[in-house]
Scaffold this motif. Structure first.
Motif, mmCIF file in Angstrom:
data_model
loop_
_atom_site.group_PDB
_atom_site.id
_atom_site.type_symbol
_atom_site.label_atom_id
_atom_site.label_comp_id
_atom_site.label_asym_id
_atom_site.label_seq_id
_atom_site.Cartn_x
_atom_site.Cartn_y
_atom_site.Cartn_z
ATOM 1 N N MET A 3 0.827 -1.206 0.000
ATOM 2 C CA MET A 3 0.000 0.000 0.000
ATOM 3 C C MET A 3 0.865 1.260 0.000
ATOM 4 O O MET A 3 0.515 2.264 -0.636
ATOM 5 N N ILE A 4 1.985 1.219 0.710
ATOM 6 C CA ILE A 4 2.878 2.370 0.741
ATOM 7 C C ILE A 4 3.430 2.642 -0.659
ATOM 8 O O ILE A 4 3.461 3.783 -1.126
ATOM 9 N N ILE A 5 3.846 1.566 -1.330
ATOM 10 C CA ILE A 5 4.404 1.726 -2.673
ATOM 11 C C ILE A 5 3.337 2.233 -3.632
ATOM 12 O O ILE A 5 3.593 3.090 -4.485
ATOM 13 N N ILE A 57 6.858 -5.663 -7.700
ATOM 14 C CA ILE A 57 7.169 -6.726 -6.738
ATOM 15 C C ILE A 57 5.888 -7.149 -6.027
ATOM 16 O O ILE A 57 5.161 -6.308 -5.493
ATOM 17 N N SER A 58 5.621 -8.440 -6.001
ATOM 18 C CA SER A 58 4.363 -8.923 -5.421
ATOM 19 C C SER A 58 4.356 -8.821 -3.902
ATOM 20 O O SER A 58 3.334 -8.501 -3.298
ATOM 21 N N SER A 59 5.478 -9.115 -3.260
ATOM 22 C CA SER A 59 5.550 -9.058 -1.789
ATOM 23 C C SER A 59 6.726 -8.173 -1.388
ATOM 24 O O SER A 59 7.801 -8.674 -1.022
ATOM 25 N N PRO A 60 6.568 -6.865 -1.469
ATOM 26 C CA PRO A 60 7.694 -5.971 -1.187
ATOM 27 C C PRO A 60 8.070 -5.956 0.283
ATOM 28 O O PRO A 60 7.234 -6.172 1.164
ATOM 29 N N SER A 61 9.326 -5.693 0.534
ATOM 30 C CA SER A 61 9.824 -5.575 1.901
ATOM 31 C C SER A 61 9.814 -4.115 2.340
ATOM 32 O O SER A 61 9.494 -3.212 1.557
ATOM 33 N N GLU A 219 19.168 -1.646 -13.219
ATOM 34 C CA GLU A 219 18.148 -2.670 -13.041
ATOM 35 C C GLU A 219 17.984 -2.912 -11.551
ATOM 36 O O GLU A 219 18.920 -3.341 -10.881
ATOM 37 N N TYR A 220 16.824 -2.632 -11.025
ATOM 38 C CA TYR A 220 16.585 -2.808 -9.594
ATOM 39 C C TYR A 220 16.415 -4.290 -9.286
ATOM 40 O O TYR A 220 15.569 -4.959 -9.869
ATOM 41 N N GLN A 221 17.235 -4.818 -8.383
ATOM 42 C CA GLN A 221 17.185 -6.226 -8.021
ATOM 43 C C GLN A 221 17.106 -6.340 -6.502
ATOM 44 O O GLN A 221 18.120 -6.254 -5.821
ATOM 45 N N PRO A 222 15.910 -6.483 -5.964
ATOM 46 C CA PRO A 222 15.775 -6.601 -4.512
ATOM 47 C C PRO A 222 16.411 -7.889 -4.008
ATOM 48 O O PRO A 222 16.504 -8.880 -4.731
ATOM 49 N N VAL A 223 16.860 -7.859 -2.783
ATOM 50 C CA VAL A 223 17.493 -9.023 -2.176
ATOM 51 C C VAL A 223 16.408 -9.923 -1.606
ATOM 52 O O VAL A 223 15.899 -9.698 -0.510
ATOM 53 N N GLU A 224 16.059 -10.947 -2.365
ATOM 54 C CA GLU A 224 14.968 -11.819 -1.951
ATOM 55 C C GLU A 224 15.329 -12.614 -0.701
ATOM 56 O O GLU A 224 14.499 -12.934 0.128
#
Length: 250
Positions: A3-5, A57-61, A219-224
């Motif tokens: 929701m924040i994003i 991202i489906s489940s963002p941190s 390229e944004y690559q979150p640390v899963e």
């Protein structure tokens, strides 16, 4: 976090709409053509692309949400920049790099003043040696270029930069014809001092916002691996034995 994003995406859409002079709720950030921002800084499009990647991202941190906030803050800072023709926009970027390089900004003003002062000394007569004449041409070009760079950060820069550049060259030629080169350099010296004084006065009024820099990668690559996986009774994960819920069902 999702929701924040999403709220940050809405804020970015409002900023782009305001920047382009469009009514509210007319832009969808995911279908928006970044090429429409032809007069915007190059980082504007990169920031929008980075925000899109985070929003997908489906489940963002929490780190993803903080990243989105920072990117939209950057978009807000970029949206305040003037819309300039492409050549002047490039000069604006050069001047911005000089201003953010600390002492380089002060050094540019001091060198400009020194060149103008040297021009006054060597141009005290209409008859100059070839070496002095070459120096005068180089000094004139550098002084005018420095003033044009300075004016890229002024209001109505799209008009002031070409008017100053052409006007300074014409005025120097006229003064050189009527009097001597040192008179033209004396006028340029006064202008260089005025630009330096204005720059230092602006430091007391400016409030620096976030800058592009390395805020977002190509390229944004979150640390899963750093995300805590949600406990799910219907999925076998570490520490999640299916035997207990199955025993309860029986």
């Amino acid at each position: 976090m999702k929701m924040i994003i999403e709220s940050e995406v809405k804020r970015a859409e409002a900023l782009v709409e305001r920047y382009m002079g469009l009514p509210p709720e007319t832009i969808d950030l995911f279908s928006f053509n970044v090429d429409a921002l032809r007069k915007a800084p190059a980082d504007f499009g990169r920031a929008i692309s980075a925000l899109r990647q985070v929003a997908d991202i489906s489940s963002p941190s929490q780190a993803d949400a903080a990243y989105a906030v920072n990117v939209v803050d950057l978009i807000a800072e970029l949206a305040q920049r003037p819309q300039l023709p492409a050549p002047i926009q490039k000069l604006w970027a050069v001047e911005e790099g000089i201003r953010t390089a600390g002492g380089l900004w002060t050094l540019k003003h001091l060198v400009t003043i020194a060149l103008a002062f040297a021009g006054v000394l060597v141009g005290s007569t209409k008859v100059m040696t070839l070496g002095y004449e070459m120096f005068a041409y180089v000094a004139l070009a550098l002084i005018v270029a420095s003033g044009a760079l300075h004016l890229t950060h002024s209001s109505n820069a799209g008009t002031r930069v070409p008017v100053y550049t052409i006007g300074a060259l014409v005025a120097f030629c006229v003064l050189n014809t009527l009097f001597a080169p040192n008179v033209g350099f004396l006028v340029l010296l006064a202008g260089a001092i005025a630009f330096m004084a204005g720059s230092f006065l602006s430091l007391f009024d400016s409030k620096n916002g976030p800058t592009g820099g390395e805020l977002y990668p190509e390229e944004y690559q979150p640390v899963e691996g750093l995300r805590a996986e949600e406990f799910n009774y219907y999925k076998v994960t570490t520490g999640n034995d299916m035997s207990e819920p199955i025993d309860r069902l029986s």
